[in-house]
Design a protein around this motif. Structure first.
Motif, PDB file in Angstrom:
ATOM      1  N   SER A   2      -7.412  48.353   1.880  1.00 62.53           N
ATOM      2  CA  SER A   2      -6.773  47.316   1.069  1.00 62.53           C
ATOM      3  C   SER A   2      -7.719  46.859  -0.036  1.00 62.53           C
ATOM      4  N   THR A   3      -7.149  46.516  -1.176  1.00 64.12           N
ATOM      5  CA  THR A   3      -7.938  46.026  -2.291  1.00 64.12           C
ATOM      6  C   THR A   3      -7.461  44.637  -2.709  1.00 64.12           C
ATOM      7  N   MET A   4      -8.276  43.984  -3.503  1.00 61.01           N
ATOM      8  CA  MET A   4      -7.941  42.651  -3.996  1.00 61.01           C
ATOM      9  C   MET A   4      -8.436  42.493  -5.421  1.00 61.01           C
ATOM     10  N   GLN A   5      -7.875  41.500  -6.098  1.00 59.54           N
ATOM     11  CA  GLN A   5      -8.297  41.175  -7.449  1.00 59.54           C
ATOM     12  C   GLN A   5      -9.385  40.112  -7.402  1.00 59.54           C
ATOM     13  N   GLY A   6     -10.356  40.250  -8.299  1.00 61.00           N
ATOM     14  CA  GLY A   6     -11.440  39.278  -8.392  1.00 61.00           C
ATOM     15  C   GLY A   6     -11.935  39.138  -9.813  1.00 61.00           C
ATOM     16  N   VAL A   7     -12.813  38.184 -10.027  1.00 58.18           N
ATOM     17  CA  VAL A   7     -13.334  37.875 -11.361  1.00 58.18           C
ATOM     18  C   VAL A   7     -14.851  37.874 -11.315  1.00 58.18           C
ATOM     19  N   VAL A   8     -15.459  38.557 -12.273  1.00 53.64           N
ATOM     20  CA  VAL A   8     -16.909  38.507 -12.443  1.00 53.64           C
ATOM     21  C   VAL A   8     -17.207  37.974 -13.843  1.00 53.64           C
ATOM     22  N   LEU A   9     -18.456  37.503 -14.022  1.00 52.92           N
ATOM     23  CA  LEU A   9     -18.864  36.900 -15.287  1.00 52.92           C
ATOM     24  C   LEU A   9     -20.027  37.704 -15.881  1.00 52.92           C
ATOM     25  N   PRO A  10     -19.734  38.576 -16.840  1.00 44.99           N
ATOM     26  CA  PRO A  10     -20.788  39.411 -17.412  1.00 44.99           C
ATOM     27  C   PRO A  10     -21.679  38.694 -18.416  1.00 44.99           C
ATOM     28  N   GLY A  11     -21.441  37.405 -18.668  1.00 47.22           N
ATOM     29  CA  GLY A  11     -22.215  36.675 -19.666  1.00 47.22           C
ATOM     30  C   GLY A  11     -21.532  36.710 -21.025  1.00 47.22           C
ATOM     31  N   ASP A  12     -22.190  36.128 -22.026  1.00 47.30           N
ATOM     32  CA  ASP A  12     -21.671  36.126 -23.391  1.00 47.30           C
ATOM     33  C   ASP A  12     -20.274  35.497 -23.446  1.00 47.30           C
ATOM     34  N   SER A  13     -20.044  34.471 -22.606  1.00 45.15           N
ATOM     35  CA  SER A  13     -18.785  33.718 -22.576  1.00 45.15           C
ATOM     36  C   SER A  13     -17.571  34.613 -22.390  1.00 45.15           C
ATOM     37  N   THR A  14     -17.684  35.536 -21.436  1.00 50.71           N
ATOM     38  CA  THR A  14     -16.574  36.454 -21.160  1.00 50.71           C
ATOM     39  C   THR A  14     -16.261  36.463 -19.662  1.00 50.71           C
ATOM     40  N   VAL A  15     -15.042  36.878 -19.361  1.00 51.00           N
ATOM     41  CA  VAL A  15     -14.557  37.009 -17.993  1.00 51.00           C
ATOM     42  C   VAL A  15     -14.047  38.428 -17.805  1.00 51.00           C
ATOM     43  N   GLU A  16     -14.372  39.038 -16.693  1.00 55.06           N
ATOM     44  CA  GLU A  16     -13.921  40.401 -16.417  1.00 55.06           C
ATOM     45  C   GLU A  16     -13.194  40.443 -15.085  1.00 55.06           C
ATOM     46  N   HIS A  17     -12.010  41.050 -15.066  1.00 52.76           N
ATOM     47  CA  HIS A  17     -11.243  41.205 -13.831  1.00 52.76           C
ATOM     48  C   HIS A  17     -11.592  42.542 -13.186  1.00 52.76           C
ATOM     49  N   VAL A  18     -11.765  42.516 -11.866  1.00 52.80           N
ATOM     50  CA  VAL A  18     -12.128  43.725 -11.130  1.00 52.80           C
ATOM     51  C   VAL A  18     -11.205  43.882  -9.923  1.00 52.80           C
ATOM     52  N   THR A  19     -11.079  45.111  -9.468  1.00 51.98           N
ATOM     53  CA  THR A  19     -10.368  45.407  -8.224  1.00 51.98           C
ATOM     54  C   THR A  19     -11.392  45.931  -7.228  1.00 51.98           C
ATOM     55  N   VAL A  20     -11.496  45.273  -6.094  1.00 47.58           N
ATOM     56  CA  VAL A  20     -12.516  45.617  -5.093  1.00 47.58           C
ATOM     57  C   VAL A  20     -11.877  45.653  -3.713  1.00 47.58           C
ATOM     58  N   PRO A  21     -12.531  46.294  -2.746  1.00 44.88           N
ATOM     59  CA  PRO A  21     -11.986  46.322  -1.389  1.00 44.88           C
ATOM     60  C   PRO A  21     -11.965  44.926  -0.758  1.00 44.88           C
ATOM     61  N   VAL A  22     -10.964  44.682   0.051  1.00 46.88           N
ATOM     62  CA  VAL A  22     -10.946  43.453   0.850  1.00 46.88           C
ATOM     63  C   VAL A  22     -12.030  43.588   1.923  1.00 46.88           C
ATOM     64  N   PRO A  23     -12.958  42.651   2.010  1.00 46.44           N
ATOM     65  CA  PRO A  23     -14.060  42.799   2.974  1.00 46.44           C
ATOM     66  C   PRO A  23     -13.610  42.621   4.418  1.00 46.44           C
ATOM     67  N   GLU A  24     -14.383  43.190   5.326  1.00 47.53           N
ATOM     68  CA  GLU A  24     -14.135  43.055   6.759  1.00 47.53           C
ATOM     69  C   GLU A  24     -15.167  42.083   7.336  1.00 47.53           C
ATOM     70  N   PRO A  25     -14.723  41.095   8.114  1.00 47.78           N
ATOM     71  CA  PRO A  25     -15.687  40.141   8.680  1.00 47.78           C
ATOM     72  C   PRO A  25     -16.545  40.771   9.765  1.00 47.78           C
ATOM     73  N   GLY A  26     -17.852  40.544   9.668  1.00 47.01           N
ATOM     74  CA  GLY A  26     -18.775  41.011  10.686  1.00 47.01           C
ATOM     75  C   GLY A  26     -19.030  39.923  11.712  1.00 47.01           C
ATOM     76  N   PRO A  27     -19.994  40.114  12.589  1.00 43.63           N
ATOM     77  CA  PRO A  27     -20.312  39.118  13.616  1.00 43.63           C
ATOM     78  C   PRO A  27     -20.609  37.752  12.989  1.00 43.63           C
ATOM     79  N   GLY A  28     -19.958  36.721  13.506  1.00 34.44           N
ATOM     80  CA  GLY A  28     -20.199  35.371  13.015  1.00 34.44           C
ATOM     81  C   GLY A  28     -19.555  35.058  11.680  1.00 34.44           C
ATOM     82  N   GLN A  29     -18.702  35.952  11.189  1.00 36.57           N
ATOM     83  CA  GLN A  29     -18.081  35.759   9.883  1.00 36.57           C
ATOM     84  C   GLN A  29     -16.567  35.592  10.020  1.00 36.57           C
ATOM     85  N   VAL A  30     -15.962  35.052   8.962  1.00 34.42           N
ATOM     86  CA  VAL A  30     -14.508  34.927   8.907  1.00 34.42           C
ATOM     87  C   VAL A  30     -14.037  35.407   7.540  1.00 34.42           C
ATOM     88  N   LEU A  31     -12.814  35.891   7.493  1.00 37.01           N
ATOM     89  CA  LEU A  31     -12.187  36.266   6.232  1.00 37.01           C
ATOM     90  C   LEU A  31     -11.178  35.175   5.869  1.00 37.01           C
TER      91      LEU A  31
END
Length: 353
Positions: free
Chosen positions: A2-31
């Motif tokens: 599964s993938t999800m949409q996200g936003v990163v900030l490359p600097g120079d007053s810009t916004v970039e949209h990315v598609t990345v995998p939905v993370p899986e929670p490890g020990p002691g973590q929650v999604l």
């Protein structure tokens, strides 16, 4: 995968949209399914415009956003407290858990190289899902909204910690310099904690007008001359507590100048510097000067409970709610410095009355 949409900030007053995998929670973590993720002034100052690239503000190209709130949709091995469906606020810094700062609950001050803040060194809330440590999650009580929770996760927590450091009570009159989102939060919370009079200052007329319209201040001004006059008229010899939320050198000096002898001044606004007459404004007036950085996990939980008791909703200072797809516009608005809080949502916004 599964993938999800996200936003990163490359600097120079810009916004970039990315598609990345939905993370899986490890020990002691929650999604978490992110429901609201607000924009903080430090995101604008240190990442959106340019990458500072060092210390706690070293941006590592991760998904942005350190003010997230959402609901639990997945549990890692060993989860002991949360269950799927829980609504949670996220304390946005995950420390080592073993140093003196972490053991106090102030993971923001963690000394370990493993310290990682959401939106800075680990993925943040400007996405559809967020991987968090279970210990960093605080239950969001009813009737607070997801937008309320996002604001508490940094801005309101920061204001509360500063006011708490100054021990604000019904004995005090309060001055707030800088009426951006943290300053508006300080006005709201200072009144709830008992301050008998709240005076605000900001050089941006729109923010002064917002503070007045929301009924957060007894008086608000845009110039230093007017501030000196209003403080004199309202208090005579100065306020008992002043808190600077601007980070501006002149505003910091004015906060000290406006504090009465034996009063307390708190600096929470990030960046910049300040020059002042130490003997005249600090030593001879016997002022307590505090620096305050974010808050602790315990005090954030305490604030959430107090907001319910006070029947307050932080989301009243939100002027703009936009979907994640309009993140660029949201950052433009926040960078303009003339709005209240700006918040991104990944579904229809839940906002109080």
């Amino acid at each position: 995968m599964s993938t999800m949409q996200g936003v990163v900030l490359p600097g120079d007053s810009t916004v970039e949209h990315v598609t990345v995998p939905v993370p899986e929670p490890g020990p002691g973590q929650v999604l978490l399914r992110v429901r609201a993720s607000s924009i903080c002034g430090s995101d604008i100052r240190a990442i959106y415009r340019e990458h500072l690239g060092h210390g706690a503000e070293a941006y590592q190209g991760v998904i942005a956003g350190h003010e997230p709130c959402g609901e639990v949709v997945g549990l890692g091995a060993g989860s002991r407290r949360l269950v799927e469906g829980d609504r949670v606020v996220v304390y946005h810094i995950a420390g080592c858990g073993m140093c003196d700062e972490c053991r106090r609950g102030y993971e923001v001050g963690c000394h370990s190289p493993h310290r990682a803040a959401h939106g800075w060194q680990r993925d943040g809330g400007h996405a559809e899902f967020l991987l968090a440590e279970e210990r960093s999650c605080i239950l969001l009580p009813e009737p607070l909204t997801f937008v309320d929770g996002a604001l508490v996760s940094c801005g309101f927590g920061t204001a509360y910690e500063g006011l708490r450091r100054a021990d604000v009570s019904g004995r005090d009159r309060l001055l707030v310099t800088g009426l951006g989102p943290v300053g508006l939060a300080a006005c709201m919370l200072g009144r709830a904690m008992g301050a008998t009079e709240v005076i605000g200052m900001d050089v941006v007329p729109e923010r002064v007008e917002l503070a007045r319209r929301l009924g957060l201040v007894d008086g608000a001004v845009t110039s230093s001359d007017d501030l000196v006059r209003v403080v004199r008229e309202c208090t005579g010899d100065g306020v008992e507590v002043a808190i600077d939320c601007s980070g501006n050198p002149q505003a910091r000096e004015l906060a000290l100048r406006s504090t009465r002898p034996w009063g307390r001044t708190v600096f929470v606004g990030e960046g910049g510097d300040v020059t002042f007459a130490v003997s005249d404004l600090l030593i001879h007036k016997q002022i307590q000067l505090h620096g305050s950085w974010v808050t602790s996990v315990l005090h954030m939980e305490e604030l959430l409970a107090e907001l319910v008791r006070w029947e307050l909703h932080p989301d009243v200072i939100v002027t703009d709610i936009l979907p994640l797809s309009q993140a660029a516009r949201a950052y433009e608005l926040a960078d303009g410095g003339r709005t209240g809080k700006v918040c991104l949502v990944t579904n229809a916004p839940e906002k109080s009355g």
